[in-house]
Design an enzyme around this catalytic site. Structure first.
Site, PDB file in Angstrom:
ATOM      1  N   CYS A  14       0.863  -1.167   0.000  1.00  0.00           N
ATOM      2  CA  CYS A  14       0.000   0.000   0.000  1.00  0.00           C
ATOM      3  C   CYS A  14       0.903   1.221   0.000  1.00  0.00           C
ATOM      4  O   CYS A  14       2.118   1.079  -0.053  1.00  0.00           O
ATOM      5  CB  CYS A  14      -0.945  -0.191   1.147  1.00  0.00           C
ATOM      6  SG  CYS A  14      -1.411   1.002   2.244  1.00  0.00           S
ATOM      7  N   CYS A  86      -4.454  -0.875  -2.601  1.00  0.00           N
ATOM      8  CA  CYS A  86      -4.985   0.447  -2.925  1.00  0.00           C
ATOM      9  C   CYS A  86      -4.682   0.774  -4.385  1.00  0.00           C
ATOM     10  O   CYS A  86      -3.710   0.278  -4.949  1.00  0.00           O
ATOM     11  CB  CYS A  86      -4.447   1.520  -1.984  1.00  0.00           C
ATOM     12  SG  CYS A  86      -2.728   1.984  -2.206  1.00  0.00           S
ATOM     13  N   CYS A  93       3.084   0.506  -8.683  1.00  0.00           N
ATOM     14  CA  CYS A  93       3.776  -0.658  -8.130  1.00  0.00           C
ATOM     15  C   CYS A  93       5.033  -0.978  -8.933  1.00  0.00           C
ATOM     16  O   CYS A  93       4.987  -1.065 -10.164  1.00  0.00           O
ATOM     17  CB  CYS A  93       2.836  -1.861  -8.135  1.00  0.00           C
ATOM     18  SG  CYS A  93       3.515  -3.291  -7.264  1.00  0.00           S
TER      19      CYS A  93
END
Length: 143
Positions: A14, A86, A93
């Site tokens: 996250c 999220c 990412c």
């Protein structure tokens, strides 16, 4: 140890590693037991939110080992699953070259709630319960 007996390695990601990913880690440790080796990290780690600790403690889950960590030291590690919790983290990412699967489970950010203390606590509880249910379903599907 054969692959069949090796724990499934899971990393929850996250943005801050202060709430959602910590909740996911605690719930998978609880529901998955020794079948899973679980970690969590954040793109921009902060401090574990005290309300995260409170709502997990309400369920009797251990929280003393939870701490916010950055993702960079984990990128080269081997994970069976990298799970973003999220949308912001999903969009930003990093690549995990040694991860087998990458999943996205977006949950509301309880730390973004800007209402009264009681209302914020209710948001943390709601998100905790949503994560708990998702983890229970996922563990059952893999059994």
């Amino acid at each position: 140890m054969t692959d069949a007996h090796r724990p499934v390695r899971v990393l929850f990601l996250c943005t801050g590693n202060t709430a959602r990913s910590q909740m996911a880690q605690a719930h998978l440790e609880h529901h998955g037991g020794a079948r899973y080796q679980v970690a969590s990290a954040g793109l921009e780690p902060g401090e574990v939110n005290p309300l995260t600790v409170q709502v997990l403690s309400e369920q009797g889950l251990p929280t003393g080992h939870l701490q916010a960590k950055g993702v960079k030291p984990l990128i080269a590690e081997h994970f069976t699953y990298v799970i973003t919790v999220c949308d912001r983290t999903e969009a930003n990412c990093p690549i995990f070259p040694n991860a087998t699967y990458r999943l996205s489970w977006a949950f509301d950010d309880p730390a973004a709630a800007t209402s009264s203390d009681d209302e914020r606590l209710q948001v943390f509880r709601r998100v905790r319960d949503e994560i708990d249910q998702r983890i229970q379903t996922w563990v059952a599907e893999r059994a």
